[in-house]
Design an enzyme around this catalytic site. Structure first.
Site, mmCIF file in Angstrom:
data_model
loop_
_atom_site.group_PDB
_atom_site.id
_atom_site.type_symbol
_atom_site.label_atom_id
_atom_site.label_comp_id
_atom_site.label_asym_id
_atom_site.label_seq_id
_atom_site.Cartn_x
_atom_site.Cartn_y
_atom_site.Cartn_z
ATOM 1 N N HIS A 57 0.810 -1.349 -0.024
ATOM 2 C CA HIS A 57 -0.121 0.091 -0.001
ATOM 3 C C HIS A 57 1.010 1.178 0.005
ATOM 4 C CE1 HIS A 57 -3.749 2.149 0.868
ATOM 5 N NE2 HIS A 57 -3.031 3.043 1.334
ATOM 6 N N HIS A 59 1.343 5.498 -2.072
ATOM 7 C CA HIS A 59 0.956 6.619 -2.890
ATOM 8 C C HIS A 59 2.136 7.247 -3.608
ATOM 9 C CE1 HIS A 59 -3.402 6.664 -1.445
ATOM 10 N NE2 HIS A 59 -2.866 6.068 -0.298
ATOM 11 N N GLN A 152 -9.640 9.388 -4.997
ATOM 12 C CA GLN A 152 -9.224 10.038 -3.489
ATOM 13 C C GLN A 152 -10.693 10.780 -2.801
ATOM 14 O OE1 GLN A 152 -6.047 10.685 -1.678
ATOM 15 N NE2 GLN A 152 -7.591 11.047 -0.334
ATOM 16 N N HIS A 210 -9.286 1.540 0.339
ATOM 17 C CA HIS A 210 -9.100 2.215 1.505
ATOM 18 C C HIS A 210 -10.446 2.323 2.109
ATOM 19 C CE1 HIS A 210 -5.727 4.328 -0.628
ATOM 20 N NE2 HIS A 210 -5.541 5.045 0.376
ATOM 21 N N GLU A 213 -10.708 4.147 7.101
ATOM 22 C CA GLU A 213 -9.823 4.971 7.817
ATOM 23 C C GLU A 213 -10.334 6.065 8.864
ATOM 24 O OE1 GLU A 213 -5.474 7.074 6.273
ATOM 25 O OE2 GLU A 213 -7.286 6.500 4.887
ATOM 26 N N ASP A 309 2.557 3.341 2.937
ATOM 27 C CA ASP A 309 1.688 4.356 2.677
ATOM 28 C C ASP A 309 2.123 5.663 2.162
ATOM 29 O OD1 ASP A 309 -0.975 5.277 2.332
ATOM 30 O OD2 ASP A 309 -1.294 5.546 4.533
ATOM 31 N N TRP A 315 0.777 13.956 3.785
ATOM 32 C CA TRP A 315 0.388 13.390 4.931
ATOM 33 C C TRP A 315 1.385 13.003 6.029
ATOM 34 C CZ3 TRP A 315 -1.506 12.504 0.079
ATOM 35 C CH2 TRP A 315 -2.945 12.840 -0.272
#
Length: 423
Positions: A57, A59, A152, A210, A213, A309, A315
């Site tokens: 996982h 991005h 997203q 996702h 979360e 991630d 983030w």
């Protein structure tokens, strides 16, 4: 005549004194004291040889963008999403490609040779999709990059997102993603799961959503995901990522939920570094840990992988592509300090995510790809403890990265002149 032999290796399953013979980019023989000749011989010196690390996982479209367009001052998930929304109109394919390729360099140096990356499809230009499809081909000789079409901003909440997602799949994106807890209502979230799972069944694709979360124990879209995986016969092709609401659910409900996941063949992907950082932000004390119920899922037979991630993006301001750092955090947050549990944490960044991604030729058996990592550790637990140096990394038998051993020189009366921190 073999191309390469690794002599005297220790394997993750505990076997030691093992030789690995490589020919034509594949493992041709494996066992103690192979009676064979090779063009090159490497003495592993009893150290750990593992298949490569796998990140289930990530991005990659946002990686290494930290500080653009500004720094996430609160460090929260929602500010990160808002920042990504501000950055998207400024993105260029060239910048995404440059950052992604730089991260892939880091990954290879860390023995990370397979990554599943979610790519945002809510921008109708699909700039990030085009960029990462280009990167996927560019890195194919040395890294497997699997792409997830990720809405997203919500596949129902964001205008045109479902059409964009289908366009991305037509362009060659591999997996269908979703974010049901970010839809406007619980009902919309459940409907998005149904739509996306039916699309996956129609196209014969995998699903990685996702899911939940959130710290909200009533965010229960994983139940809906398991239901549709069962209904549509998607066993073994579906993963729920994050699942952080499970850390806030009551035990009775979870006692029903986890068996549903197992029966439906749904895997779980936790992201320890990010889950522990972003969750529990509304708590004072006691403060929730944030990571999903990894030990309980494993005990029930649900496959669990760990993902990185984020690395240096809106983030998360840290990270280096080191899956042993991810495993190390997962071990601590999950209180997984039993011997078997620590080894499960190593599997969560190697064999388990390889299976979730459906990687072909992965492993340490004859006929598998000669993708190998020599670690400065004697076993998986020591590798996690030290976040062990990747001494050598091979892709199909070709050396693609090497790092000097980590040692410290000492000047202490009556003591050795160096240490490598190994026991």
């Amino acid at each position: 005549m073999l191309d390469l032999i690794l002599r005297n290796a220790t394997l993750p399953d505990g076997r030691s004194g093992i030789d690995i013979g490589i020919a034509g980019g594949k493992i041709a023989a494996i066992g103690p004291a192979l009676a064979a000749q090779a063009g090159e011989t490497v003495d592993a010196g009893g150290l750990l040889v593992s298949p490569p690390f796998v990140d289930a996982h990530f991005h990659m479209d946002s990686t290494l963008s930290y500080g653009l367009p500004r720094v996430n001052q609160s460090g929260t998930l929602l500010e990160g999403i808002a920042l990504w929304g501000e950055l998207k109109p400024q993105l260029t394919q060239e910048a995404i490609v440059e950052r992604a390729l730089a991260y892939c360099d880091w990954a290879v140096a860390k023995g990370l040779l397979a990554i599943r990356s979610h790519v945002d499809i809510c921008d109708p230009r699909l700039l990030a999709v085009e960029a990462l499809l280009h990167v996927k081909q560019k890195v194919k000789p040395y890294l497997d990059l699997q792409l997830v079409a990720f809405p997203q901003d919500g596949v129902l909440r964001s205008p045109g997102a479902l059409d964009n997602l289908c366009r991305a799949l037509d362009m060659g994106v591999d997996v269908i993603g979703g974010i049901p807890h970010f839809e406007r209502t619980m009902n919309d979230g459940a409907e998005s799961v149904r739509i996306l799972c039916e699309l996956a069944a129609e196209r014969g694709l995998r699903v990685d959503m996702h899911c939940d979360e959130s710290d909200d124990p009533l965010s229960r879209h994983i139940e809906t995901l398991a239901y549709h995986a069962q209904r549509l016969g998607l066993h073994g092709r579906v993963a729920g990522s994050h699942l952080t609401s499970m850390h806030s659910m009551d035990n009775y409900y979870v006692s029903k939920l986890i068996p549903l996941m197992r029966e439906a063949g749904v895997a779980a992907i936790a992201n320890p570094l990010i889950n522990i950082t972003l969750q529990g932000r509304h708590d004072t004390y006691p403060k929730r840990r944030g990571m999903t119920r990894v030990p309980e899922l494993l005990a029930a037979g649900v496959p669990v992988a760990f993902g990185h991630d984020c690395v240096m993006d809106p983030w998360y301001p840290m990270g280096s592509g080191d899956m042993l750092e991810v495993s190390h955090m997962g071990l601590h947050v999950g209180q997984m300090t039993g011997q078997d549990a620590m080894r499960q944490c190593f599997h969560a960044v190697t064999a388990t995510p390889a299976k979730i991604l459906g990687l072909e030729g992965y492993g340490l058996d004859v006929g598998c790809n000669a993708d190998l990592v020599l670690l400065q550790a004697r076993n998986p637990v020591e590798a996690i403890r030290l976040r062990a140096t990747r001494l050598k990394v091979w892709r199909t038998g070709r050396l693609v990265a090497s790092t000097p051993a980590a040692t410290a020189t000492l000047d202490l009366p009556g003591r050795p002149d160096r240490t490598s921190f190994m026991t």
